[in-house]
Design a protein around this motif. Structure first.
Motif, PDB file in Angstrom:
ATOM      1  N   ASP A 105      13.991 -16.850  30.195  1.00 58.81           N
ATOM      2  CA  ASP A 105      15.006 -16.121  29.443  1.00 58.81           C
ATOM      3  C   ASP A 105      15.363 -14.852  30.186  1.00 58.81           C
ATOM      4  O   ASP A 105      14.498 -14.196  30.777  1.00 58.81           O
ATOM      5  CB  ASP A 105      14.493 -15.760  28.042  1.00 58.81           C
ATOM      6  CG  ASP A 105      14.315 -16.977  27.155  1.00 58.81           C
ATOM      7  OD1 ASP A 105      15.035 -17.965  27.366  1.00 58.81           O
ATOM      8  OD2 ASP A 105      13.462 -16.945  26.247  1.00 58.81           O
ATOM      9  N   ALA A 106      16.650 -14.493  30.140  1.00 59.96           N
ATOM     10  CA  ALA A 106      17.127 -13.295  30.832  1.00 59.96           C
ATOM     11  C   ALA A 106      18.307 -12.724  30.060  1.00 59.96           C
ATOM     12  O   ALA A 106      18.850 -13.357  29.155  1.00 59.96           O
ATOM     13  CB  ALA A 106      17.554 -13.645  32.258  1.00 59.96           C
ATOM     14  N   THR A 107      18.701 -11.534  30.453  1.00 61.58           N
ATOM     15  CA  THR A 107      19.911 -10.942  29.893  1.00 61.58           C
ATOM     16  C   THR A 107      21.076 -11.310  30.803  1.00 61.58           C
ATOM     17  O   THR A 107      20.871 -11.599  31.993  1.00 61.58           O
ATOM     18  CB  THR A 107      19.798  -9.406  29.815  1.00 61.58           C
ATOM     19  OG1 THR A 107      19.746  -8.879  31.143  1.00 61.58           O
ATOM     20  CG2 THR A 107      18.570  -8.972  29.028  1.00 61.58           C
ATOM     21  N   THR A 128      12.079  -6.656  29.679  1.00 56.64           N
ATOM     22  CA  THR A 128      12.895  -5.893  28.748  1.00 56.64           C
ATOM     23  C   THR A 128      12.892  -6.579  27.381  1.00 56.64           C
ATOM     24  O   THR A 128      13.099  -7.792  27.300  1.00 56.64           O
ATOM     25  CB  THR A 128      14.356  -5.795  29.251  1.00 56.64           C
ATOM     26  OG1 THR A 128      14.339  -5.219  30.557  1.00 56.64           O
ATOM     27  CG2 THR A 128      15.219  -4.970  28.321  1.00 56.64           C
ATOM     28  N   LEU A 137      14.319  -7.934  24.135  1.00 58.74           N
ATOM     29  CA  LEU A 137      15.639  -8.421  23.752  1.00 58.74           C
ATOM     30  C   LEU A 137      15.785  -8.259  22.246  1.00 58.74           C
ATOM     31  O   LEU A 137      14.949  -8.730  21.477  1.00 58.74           O
ATOM     32  CB  LEU A 137      15.807  -9.889  24.142  1.00 58.74           C
ATOM     33  CG  LEU A 137      15.585 -10.211  25.630  1.00 58.74           C
ATOM     34  CD1 LEU A 137      15.576 -11.707  25.863  1.00 58.74           C
ATOM     35  CD2 LEU A 137      16.670  -9.552  26.464  1.00 58.74           C
ATOM     36  N   VAL A 188      21.155 -14.014  25.065  1.00 58.91           N
ATOM     37  CA  VAL A 188      20.063 -14.456  25.928  1.00 58.91           C
ATOM     38  C   VAL A 188      20.593 -15.575  26.811  1.00 58.91           C
ATOM     39  O   VAL A 188      21.234 -16.509  26.341  1.00 58.91           O
ATOM     40  CB  VAL A 188      18.864 -14.964  25.101  1.00 58.91           C
ATOM     41  CG1 VAL A 188      17.766 -15.491  26.010  1.00 58.91           C
ATOM     42  CG2 VAL A 188      18.329 -13.861  24.211  1.00 58.91           C
ATOM     43  N   GLU A 246      21.096  -9.424  34.072  1.00 64.33           N
ATOM     44  CA  GLU A 246      20.080  -9.768  35.068  1.00 64.33           C
ATOM     45  C   GLU A 246      20.507 -10.938  35.952  1.00 64.33           C
ATOM     46  O   GLU A 246      20.012 -11.080  37.070  1.00 64.33           O
ATOM     47  CB  GLU A 246      18.754 -10.109  34.374  1.00 64.33           C
ATOM     48  CG  GLU A 246      18.116  -8.916  33.724  1.00 64.33           C
ATOM     49  CD  GLU A 246      16.946  -9.268  32.829  1.00 64.33           C
ATOM     50  OE1 GLU A 246      16.146  -8.368  32.564  1.00 64.33           O
ATOM     51  OE2 GLU A 246      16.838 -10.429  32.388  1.00 64.33           O
ATOM     52  N   SER A 280      12.764 -10.432  28.244  1.00 63.78           N
ATOM     53  CA  SER A 280      13.276 -11.066  29.446  1.00 63.78           C
ATOM     54  C   SER A 280      12.097 -11.470  30.320  1.00 63.78           C
ATOM     55  O   SER A 280      11.189 -10.671  30.560  1.00 63.78           O
ATOM     56  CB  SER A 280      14.171 -10.092  30.224  1.00 63.78           C
ATOM     57  OG  SER A 280      14.356 -10.566  31.541  1.00 63.78           O
ATOM     58  N   ASP A 281      12.113 -12.711  30.781  1.00 58.77           N
ATOM     59  CA  ASP A 281      11.044 -13.155  31.676  1.00 58.77           C
ATOM     60  C   ASP A 281      11.120 -12.455  33.028  1.00 58.77           C
ATOM     61  O   ASP A 281      10.109 -12.292  33.703  1.00 58.77           O
ATOM     62  CB  ASP A 281      11.122 -14.673  31.881  1.00 58.77           C
ATOM     63  CG  ASP A 281      10.746 -15.436  30.614  1.00 58.77           C
ATOM     64  OD1 ASP A 281       9.696 -15.118  30.036  1.00 58.77           O
ATOM     65  OD2 ASP A 281      11.506 -16.322  30.208  1.00 58.77           O
TER      66      ASP A 281
END
Length: 172
Positions: free
Chosen positions: A41-43, A14, A16, A22, A46, A9-10
């Motif tokens: 990119d994130a979850t 974390t 992934l 994503v 987030e 994750s940016d």
């Protein structure tokens, strides 16, 4: 020797997992953004509260003598903008205001010559000519600076697709 790519994750760093969802976040405008839009990119967790944090804003352009011929773009809260309308409520004013016509599209007869330094490396569907590939290989830094300034993807010689498209030697 093999390669292993780890996605993180940016936002939080974390790791992934391969089966994790994503979420792609494209940052269009930010005071620290200098070379056009970027992707992060994130979850899902987030960014789940991002809509709650969103502001109701008005984005306006001011066309006056202070811009040197160029409009100034201003972002302000919708309530601050609404308060500027003292004669008629802003909602009514916006419904009856004169519409701005979008700029006319370029004539399709104008062909872009990707074999020139001005256009070499820009994303396009057509075949890459040897002239365009040569320009990209020989002047990669200049081409990538122009692409970044325009807010489009840059060319990475290590990317197998870019290496093939522009004739870079493949990484071993």
């Amino acid at each position: 020797m093999g390669k292993k790519t780890i996605h993180v994750s940016d936002f939080t760093g974390t790791v992934l997992q391969q089966d994790d969802e994503v979420v792609r976040v494209v940052v269009l405008e930010h005071p620290d953004l200098v070379a056009g839009p970027v992707q992060l990119d994130a979850t899902p967790g987030e960014v789940e509260n991002i809509d709650d944090a969103a502001l109701d804003v008005a984005v306006v352009e001011i066309h006056d003598r202070h811009g040197g011929g160029e409009p100034r773009r201003v972002v302000l809260t919708a309530s601050e903008f609404d308060a500027m309308a003292t004669d008629v409520p802003m909602a009514q004013l916006l419904k009856t205001a004169e519409r701005v016509r979008p700029p006319k599209a370029r004539k399709s007869a104008e062909k872009i010559d990707y074999g020139t330094l001005e256009h070499a490396g820009k994303p396009h569907r057509g075949r890459v000519t040897e002239e365009e590939a040569r320009l990209v290989r020989e002047q990669l830094d200049e081409v990538n600076k122009r692409l970044a300034d325009a807010g489009v993807r840059q060319i990475d010689p290590a990317d197998p697709e870019h290496a093939l498209r522009y004739g870079f030697p493949e990484a071993s």
